[in-house]
Enzyme design. Sequence first.
Site, PDB file in Angstrom:
ATOM      1  N   LYS A 246       0.870  -1.192   0.000  1.00 36.09           N
ATOM      2  CA  LYS A 246       0.000   0.000   0.000  1.00 36.09           C
ATOM      3  C   LYS A 246       0.897   1.228   0.000  1.00 36.09           C
ATOM      4  O   LYS A 246       1.683   1.434   0.929  1.00 36.09           O
ATOM      5  CB  LYS A 246      -0.906  -0.022   1.238  1.00 36.09           C
ATOM      6  CG  LYS A 246      -1.677   1.275   1.469  1.00 36.09           C
ATOM      7  CD  LYS A 246      -2.660   1.175   2.652  1.00 36.09           C
ATOM      8  CE  LYS A 246      -3.286   2.531   2.993  1.00 36.09           C
ATOM      9  NZ  LYS A 246      -4.192   2.512   4.141  1.00 36.09           N
ATOM     10  N   LYS A 258     -10.176  12.735   8.146  1.00 31.33           N
ATOM     11  CA  LYS A 258      -9.692  12.345   9.468  1.00 31.33           C
ATOM     12  C   LYS A 258      -9.660  13.573  10.383  1.00 31.33           C
ATOM     13  O   LYS A 258      -9.300  14.655   9.921  1.00 31.33           O
ATOM     14  CB  LYS A 258      -8.251  11.810   9.357  1.00 31.33           C
ATOM     15  CG  LYS A 258      -8.140  10.412   8.804  1.00 31.33           C
ATOM     16  CD  LYS A 258      -6.700   9.940   8.821  1.00 31.33           C
ATOM     17  CE  LYS A 258      -6.526   8.618   8.130  1.00 31.33           C
ATOM     18  NZ  LYS A 258      -7.155   7.479   8.809  1.00 31.33           N
ATOM     19  N   ASP A 269       1.572   6.148   5.607  1.00 27.53           N
ATOM     20  CA  ASP A 269       0.610   5.234   4.986  1.00 27.53           C
ATOM     21  C   ASP A 269       1.166   4.585   3.711  1.00 27.53           C
ATOM     22  O   ASP A 269       0.457   3.851   3.036  1.00 27.53           O
ATOM     23  CB  ASP A 269      -0.709   5.983   4.719  1.00 27.53           C
ATOM     24  CG  ASP A 269      -1.932   5.092   4.921  1.00 27.53           C
ATOM     25  OD1 ASP A 269      -1.799   4.054   5.593  1.00 27.53           O
ATOM     26  OD2 ASP A 269      -3.000   5.437   4.389  1.00 27.53           O
ATOM     27  N   GLU A 330      -9.518   3.623   2.101  1.00 17.46           N
ATOM     28  CA  GLU A 330      -9.030   3.760   0.723  1.00 17.46           C
ATOM     29  C   GLU A 330      -7.943   2.751   0.365  1.00 17.46           C
ATOM     30  O   GLU A 330      -7.806   2.378  -0.796  1.00 17.46           O
ATOM     31  CB  GLU A 330      -8.497   5.197   0.506  1.00 17.46           C
ATOM     32  CG  GLU A 330      -7.059   5.459   0.968  1.00 17.46           C
ATOM     33  CD  GLU A 330      -6.786   5.210   2.445  1.00 17.46           C
ATOM     34  OE1 GLU A 330      -7.737   5.310   3.227  1.00 17.46           O
ATOM     35  OE2 GLU A 330      -5.642   4.905   2.809  1.00 17.46           O
ATOM     36  N   ARG A 332      -7.638  -0.379   0.951  1.00 19.51           N
ATOM     37  CA  ARG A 332      -8.165  -1.643   0.420  1.00 19.51           C
ATOM     38  C   ARG A 332      -8.623  -1.479  -1.028  1.00 19.51           C
ATOM     39  O   ARG A 332      -8.629  -2.447  -1.793  1.00 19.51           O
ATOM     40  CB  ARG A 332      -9.297  -2.144   1.330  1.00 19.51           C
ATOM     41  CG  ARG A 332     -10.467  -1.222   1.433  1.00 19.51           C
ATOM     42  CD  ARG A 332     -11.392  -1.582   2.586  1.00 19.51           C
ATOM     43  NE  ARG A 332     -10.885  -1.158   3.879  1.00 19.51           N
ATOM     44  CZ  ARG A 332     -11.478  -1.417   5.043  1.00 19.51           C
ATOM     45  NH1 ARG A 332     -12.615  -2.078   5.079  1.00 19.51           N
ATOM     46  NH2 ARG A 332     -10.952  -0.990   6.178  1.00 19.51           N
TER      47      ARG A 332
HETATM   48  N1  BES Z   1      -4.345   4.411   6.872  1.00 13.97           N
HETATM   49  C1  BES Z   1      -5.438   4.111   7.678  1.00 13.97           C
HETATM   50  C2  BES Z   1      -5.157   3.063   8.742  1.00 13.97           C
HETATM   51  C3  BES Z   1      -4.193   3.437   9.836  1.00 13.97           C
HETATM   52  C4  BES Z   1      -4.660   3.893  11.047  1.00 13.97           C
HETATM   53  C5  BES Z   1      -2.839   3.267   9.665  1.00 13.97           C
HETATM   54  C6  BES Z   1      -3.763   4.203  12.050  1.00 13.97           C
HETATM   55  C7  BES Z   1      -1.950   3.585  10.676  1.00 13.97           C
HETATM   56  C8  BES Z   1      -2.412   4.044  11.873  1.00 13.97           C
HETATM   57  C9  BES Z   1      -6.588   3.578   6.823  1.00 13.97           C
HETATM   58  O1  BES Z   1      -6.640   4.035   5.525  1.00 13.97           O
HETATM   59  C10 BES Z   1      -7.842   3.980   7.496  1.00 13.97           C
HETATM   60  O2  BES Z   1      -8.051   5.141   7.651  1.00 13.97           O
HETATM   61  N2  BES Z   1      -8.651   3.019   7.893  1.00 13.97           N
HETATM   62  C11 BES Z   1      -9.849   3.284   8.578  1.00 13.97           C
HETATM   63  C12 BES Z   1     -10.870   2.265   8.136  1.00 13.97           C
HETATM   64  C13 BES Z   1     -12.261   2.575   8.585  1.00 13.97           C
HETATM   65  C14 BES Z   1     -12.780   3.798   7.868  1.00 13.97           C
HETATM   66  C15 BES Z   1     -13.128   1.377   8.291  1.00 13.97           C
HETATM   67  C16 BES Z   1      -9.586   3.171  10.077  1.00 13.97           C
HETATM   68  O3  BES Z   1      -8.782   2.337  10.489  1.00 13.97           O
HETATM   69  O4  BES Z   1     -10.165   3.950  10.839  1.00 13.97           O
HETATM   70 ZN    ZN Z   2      -7.679   5.882   5.326  1.00 12.26          ZN
HETATM   71 ZN    ZN Z   3      -4.796   4.640   4.682  1.00 14.39          ZN
END
Ligand code: BES
Ligand code: ZN
Ligand code: ZN
Length: 489
Positions: A246, A258, A269, A330, A332
């Site tokens: 990724k 966010k 990321d 995003e 995924r």
């Molecule tokens: N890049 C984030 C995941 C992440 C969170 C990486 C904390 C490192 C530290 C990912 O793209 C994301 O935002 N995922 C969401 C998914 C949710 C919307 C289902 C998450 O983990 O909140």
């Molecule tokens: Zn994200």
């Molecule tokens: Zn992400």
Amino acid sequence: MKIEISNKLLHEVEADIKVVFVVDKNFEHKWVEDKEELEFLGFKGESEEALLLPHKKTIYVGCENLEPDEIRLACAKALTQTKKTKAKTLKIGTYSHECPGTNIKAMAEAFGLADYSFELYKSKKEPTSLESITICTDDYNGVGVSMETATKAISVGTIIAESTNFAKDLVNTIPFEMNSLKLEEVAKSLESIENVTCKAYGKEFLEEQGMGAFLAVNRASHIPPRLLHVSYKPKNATKRVVYVGKGLTYDTGGLSLKPGDYMVSMKADMSGAAAVLAILQGAAKLQLPYEIHAIVGATENAIGPEAYKPDDVLVAKNGKTIEVRNTDAEGRLVLADCLCYAQEQKPDLLIDMATLTGACVVALGEYTTGIMGHSESLKNELHVTSKKSGELTGILPFNRYLKKLLKSSIADMSNISSSRYGGAITAGLFLSNFIEDEYKDKWLHLDIAGPAYVEKDWGYNQCGGTGAGVRMNLYWLIEQSKNEQNCEK
Ligand code: BES
Ligand code: ZN
Ligand code: ZN
């Protein structure tokens, strides 16, 4: 800082500082010369405890045992202590291990990892005097390790550390610089290694390939997307291992923005991308007998008038449709298309690496990688190997009920689960929709969201990027190829 090897006895080697490990809490080792002083100064010999006796030019470091990861921690501690002094040279003996070379490899790795610092944006660099470390084959028993085994162990350990540090640099670089085009440059620079080639694909290619999910994530970014494909193809390769990373060079969350304090650190990321490039680099430098591919989906997840939206429906490369319910899920989407592309390479082993979910960090804590997949044996193999590399992993199990939570009323699936629980696993199950049956048992998903970037020092890792996943995969590849000089199984 150089690492040298010497077949002299430890006391015959000239150095400003000597490192001595203490396992026995009563200091009953033949190599501990300052028992009374250690007792007087209240040194306990506990793991990660260090004491410098300046007049003896000796650093004592406590260890639980003399297994590789305790050795790594102790070497890192000794190095950090030494770098606070004006010492130019350091020496250390070999503590015997049933598999000759194992501890020397761990030492080289640890010194390499602990020596890393990221000072690109500091106007004043931290001065350091240390120039060289001498590892003596002397194991205090008069047995020691052969120079050949020791030299090979140092070379392998150094390559593993350098590859990990390479990933750290990519992750620590600011998002303004480390965008998809810079990642392309980095990927292309790997072509300087023998048998490595790189292809970089842009928007038109993604459109031709029907990568609607990847393209949607890129839509609001002013920087074009890149699908990077780096290959290492040695002659007579016996296996093809394909890694997918990724490469979100920044994740704002998109329109499902966010909150400010959750956005900080989202430059990391692209840690999956950094890891797969680093693994390929390491494997090629180690001249492993496998064909290795590193495929990276690089883009930012930005906001703007063009941004993809919650309620959009996207079509991925394999024709499956996805309802977007949260633009922050995003990674995924990008991986879905990259995984479809990766399977066209006909892998014997397919591994994706991603900072995919905060839920994985909640489940396992910030130091541990989540391993997911359909093959029990593959998951277990990597889990066991990761321990030898010193990386922490935990297996998160798929199940049919969590899979149902991805149902959508309007498309083949939703990009998020309908439940707040089990988010790391439902993300893994989402990816599984893009794995053909033929590859289900050849695929692993590694969620490195926790350990890839930690905002404090831990063990031999510095604050910031850690290169999570690099060491465990290099160990695994080495082990599989049975090229190791020591007898770790
Ligand atoms: N890049 C984030 C995941 C992440 C969170 C990486 C904390 C490192 C530290 C990912 O793209 C994301 O935002 N995922 C969401 C998914 C949710 C919307 C289902 C998450 O983990 O909140
Ligand atoms: Zn994200
Ligand atoms: Zn992400």
